[in-house]
Design a protein around this motif. Structure first.
Motif, mmCIF file in Angstrom:
data_model
loop_
_atom_site.group_PDB
_atom_site.id
_atom_site.type_symbol
_atom_site.label_atom_id
_atom_site.label_comp_id
_atom_site.label_asym_id
_atom_site.label_seq_id
_atom_site.Cartn_x
_atom_site.Cartn_y
_atom_site.Cartn_z
ATOM 1 N N HIS A 193 27.685 14.952 66.298
ATOM 2 C CA HIS A 193 28.378 15.682 65.182
ATOM 3 C C HIS A 193 29.868 15.088 64.873
ATOM 4 N N SER A 194 30.660 14.704 66.111
ATOM 5 C CA SER A 194 32.122 14.929 65.494
ATOM 6 C C SER A 194 32.488 13.835 64.517
ATOM 7 N N ASP A 195 33.645 14.126 63.836
ATOM 8 C CA ASP A 195 33.895 13.078 62.865
ATOM 9 C C ASP A 195 35.526 12.610 63.130
ATOM 10 N N ASP A 196 35.927 12.090 62.285
ATOM 11 C CA ASP A 196 37.381 11.496 62.454
ATOM 12 C C ASP A 196 38.527 12.717 62.839
ATOM 13 N N ASP A 197 37.869 13.862 62.268
ATOM 14 C CA ASP A 197 38.978 15.059 62.490
ATOM 15 C C ASP A 197 38.723 15.777 63.702
ATOM 16 N N GLY A 198 37.761 15.385 64.643
ATOM 17 C CA GLY A 198 37.421 15.825 65.936
ATOM 18 C C GLY A 198 36.081 16.489 66.166
ATOM 19 N N LEU A 199 36.032 17.436 66.986
ATOM 20 C CA LEU A 199 34.574 17.966 67.312
ATOM 21 C C LEU A 199 34.039 18.924 66.173
ATOM 22 N N VAL A 200 32.895 19.041 66.088
ATOM 23 C CA VAL A 200 32.067 19.649 64.844
ATOM 24 C C VAL A 200 31.067 20.638 65.861
ATOM 25 N N LEU A 201 31.229 21.894 65.832
ATOM 26 C CA LEU A 201 30.421 22.798 66.547
ATOM 27 C C LEU A 201 29.366 23.476 65.761
ATOM 28 N N PRO A 202 28.230 23.309 66.173
ATOM 29 C CA PRO A 202 27.071 24.201 65.199
ATOM 30 C C PRO A 202 27.518 25.695 65.535
ATOM 31 N N PRO A 203 27.241 26.427 64.685
ATOM 32 C CA PRO A 203 27.696 28.182 64.795
ATOM 33 C C PRO A 203 26.958 28.709 65.886
ATOM 34 N N ARG A 204 25.715 28.403 66.052
ATOM 35 C CA ARG A 204 24.979 29.126 67.066
ATOM 36 C C ARG A 204 25.376 28.800 68.576
ATOM 37 N N ILE A 205 26.195 27.654 68.888
ATOM 38 C CA ILE A 205 26.723 27.763 70.106
ATOM 39 C C ILE A 205 28.180 27.370 70.252
ATOM 40 N N ALA A 206 28.747 27.737 69.028
ATOM 41 C CA ALA A 206 30.204 27.646 69.054
ATOM 42 C C ALA A 206 30.828 28.859 69.998
ATOM 43 N N PRO A 207 31.709 28.377 70.788
ATOM 44 C CA PRO A 207 32.546 29.744 71.405
ATOM 45 C C PRO A 207 33.267 30.607 70.629
ATOM 46 N N SER A 208 33.612 30.259 69.360
ATOM 47 C CA SER A 208 34.193 31.224 68.532
ATOM 48 C C SER A 208 33.527 30.773 67.023
ATOM 49 N N HIS A 209 33.150 31.660 66.491
ATOM 50 C CA HIS A 209 32.682 31.561 65.175
ATOM 51 C C HIS A 209 33.849 31.197 64.118
ATOM 52 N N ILE A 210 34.795 31.912 64.354
ATOM 53 C CA ILE A 210 35.907 32.182 63.192
ATOM 54 C C ILE A 210 37.164 31.908 64.023
ATOM 55 N N ALA A 211 38.253 31.032 63.298
ATOM 56 C CA ALA A 211 39.555 31.315 63.847
ATOM 57 C C ALA A 211 40.312 32.107 62.932
ATOM 58 N N LEU A 212 41.065 33.073 63.224
ATOM 59 C CA LEU A 212 41.772 33.747 61.996
ATOM 60 C C LEU A 212 43.238 33.427 62.356
ATOM 61 N N GLU A 243 21.419 37.388 66.604
ATOM 62 C CA GLU A 243 21.292 38.421 67.900
ATOM 63 C C GLU A 243 22.492 38.585 68.692
ATOM 64 N N GLU A 244 23.637 37.975 67.956
ATOM 65 C CA GLU A 244 24.710 38.059 69.097
ATOM 66 C C GLU A 244 26.076 38.706 68.320
ATOM 67 N N LYS A 245 27.000 39.035 68.928
ATOM 68 C CA LYS A 245 28.044 39.608 68.313
ATOM 69 C C LYS A 245 28.846 38.457 67.554
ATOM 70 N N ILE A 246 29.535 38.608 66.605
ATOM 71 C CA ILE A 246 30.234 37.663 65.849
ATOM 72 C C ILE A 246 31.532 37.397 66.938
ATOM 73 N N ARG A 247 31.763 35.972 67.006
ATOM 74 C CA ARG A 247 32.919 35.781 68.156
ATOM 75 C C ARG A 247 33.990 35.167 67.327
ATOM 76 N N PHE A 248 35.261 35.670 67.626
ATOM 77 C CA PHE A 248 36.299 35.313 66.583
ATOM 78 C C PHE A 248 37.780 35.259 67.615
ATOM 79 N N GLN A 249 38.486 34.455 67.180
ATOM 80 C CA GLN A 249 39.797 34.593 67.836
ATOM 81 C C GLN A 249 40.906 34.805 66.790
ATOM 82 N N ILE A 250 41.833 35.566 67.191
ATOM 83 C CA ILE A 250 43.250 35.642 66.073
ATOM 84 C C ILE A 250 44.065 34.739 66.907
#
Ligand SMILES: [Zn+2]
Length: 413
Positions: A193-212, A243-250
């Motif tokens: 999945h990675s591209d020239d900008d770096g890693l691309v993580l599918p939401p289901r296994i991403a450690p964080s879904h959202i970066a705020l 079935e899991e909580k939304i994972r986010f980082q501020i």
């Protein structure tokens, strides 16, 4: 299976001696089969003890001449399962069930499309009756064997004396299976999945879904933005995705906003939200998605965003899978002519950079000799005999003899 290789050299007396001292001391135990086999032979006495399933997570050490990050490392973590059954059918069913567990995870979580099938006689695990495999195409068009599941027949039961008394009081050997996946899957995820900008993580296994990412110019703005973000995240916490909580980082680091955003792009986080005074005035968030161009960002009303969030994540998950699927489709072709086949897999030469070709679906007569010749000439192997391929009459791509089915040829890691 754990095949631990030792690096030995000629000791000049017709024997072998260690080629040198390891820089780090390793304590090596024998391959798992010896331990599992010995234990199973003690635990299995009656048909009532069956089926038996043992799974363990273990670090494995293998001697590798050339290591490759995640794909081929001297030490790696894996999961290995071993089962014993009273009947052949049940053991085959188990080996297939595990293959399906793995491919479900690969496709629906890692978003990597895979081909399921059986290994040929020369590619299968030594001692297995059937090796089931799932193969993925990486972005350089090479195949990666992502995991395997083996139906071992009675071979290992006979070697380790795994016997049980059947319902009629007669002694029989148990039918066994083994299966495993390793940290290689992380390599597959990165390369698929990675591209020239770096890693691309599918939401289901991403450690964080959202970066705020809070956007502010002074302390006053900072306080206002953080109050808004805290209120916003209290709502986020109530949403469940897959079935899991939304994972986010501020992201409160003392860095420029643009720098922070690039950092999250490189780390592959599915969603980036910029929140500044102007967004607060509009009760909105400024959203960037990892499945779109970095500049392709939109402003969304906060409530709309919260209502739509799980759909957006599902859409990203699907888009990442679809992109990999289209790539594989574009680079998979049916070839029926030997010249075309050889051209497709042109080895590296002075005028041509290495072209890995892709997946060639071609007919094969079933002989190990044809398989070997192709491997010698092109470094191309039969990745699998696909389970979903329908039978059709054709001619072996190498020798021209009759064939009933296409197999997948590719260069592989
Ligand atoms: Zn042939």
């Amino acid at each position: 299976m754990c095949r631990s290789y030792t690096y030995l050299e000629d000791d000049g007396k017709g024997g072998l001696k260690p080629a040198g001292k390891l820089t780090e001391e390793l304590i090596v135990r024998p391959t798992s089969e010896t331990i599992i086999g010995a234990s199973f032979s003690k635990w299995v006495n009656s048909y009532r003890d069956l089926p038996l399933l043992i799974n363990q997570w273990a670090n494995v050490v293998r001697w590798e001449m050339r290591t490759r990050l995640f794909l081929r490392t001297t030490e790696f973590l894996w999961q290995e399962g071993h089962t014993a059954h009273a009947s052949k059918e049940e053991a085959i069913e188990e080996a297939n069930r595990m293959l399906n567990v793995y491919t479900d995870f690969a496709e629906n979580y890692l978003a990597i499309p895979v081909v399921k099938g059986e290994k040929t006689e020369s590619e299968k695990f030594p001692g297995a009756v059937t090796t089931y495999t799932f193969e993925a195409m990486m972005q350089d068009k090479k195949a990666l064997q992502a995991g395997t599941s083996h139906f071992l027949g009675l071979n290992f039961a006979k070697a380790s004396n795994i016997k049980f008394q059947n319902k009629d009081g007669k002694e029989e050997y148990a039918w066994t299976t083994s299966w495993g996946v390793t940290t290689r899957l992380i390599g597959a995820l990165i390369m698929a999945h990675s591209d020239d900008d770096g890693l691309v993580l599918p939401p289901r296994i991403a450690p964080s879904h959202i970066a705020l990412v809070p956007i502010y110019r002074n302390d006053e703005e900072h306080d206002r933005v953080m109050t808004f973000i805290n209120e916003f995240t209290s709502k986020l916490k109530r949403i469940r995705y897959n079935e899991e909580k939304i994972r986010f980082q501020i992201d409160n680091r003392d860095m420029r906003g643009g720098e922070k955003l690039w950092d999250w792009i490189k780390k592959g986080v599915p969603l980036r939200l910029e929140i500044g005074p102007r967004d607060i005035d509009n009760n909105s968030v400024f959203m960037g998605r990892r499945d779109k161009e970095a500049r392709d960002k939109i402003s969304m009303d906060v409530d709309d965003f919260l209502n739509d969030l799980t759909n957006i994540l599902d859409e990203i998950q699907q888009n990442i899978f679809d992109k990999a699927f289209s790539f594989r489709k574009e680079n998979t072709i049916e070839i029926d002519n030997k010249d075309d086949f050889y051209k497709f897999f042109t080895p590296k030469n002075k005028n041509n950079p290495e072209i890995h070709g892709g997946f060639a679906k071609s007919h094969w007569c079933g002989s190990s000799e044809c398989e070997e010749k192709i491997k010698d000439d092109l470094k191309v192997t039969i990745r699998c005999i696909p389970s979903d391929e329908t039978e059709e009459n054709g001619k072996c791509i190498y020798c021209g003899k009759k064939s009933k089915k296409r197999v997948i040829f590719a260069k592989a890691y």
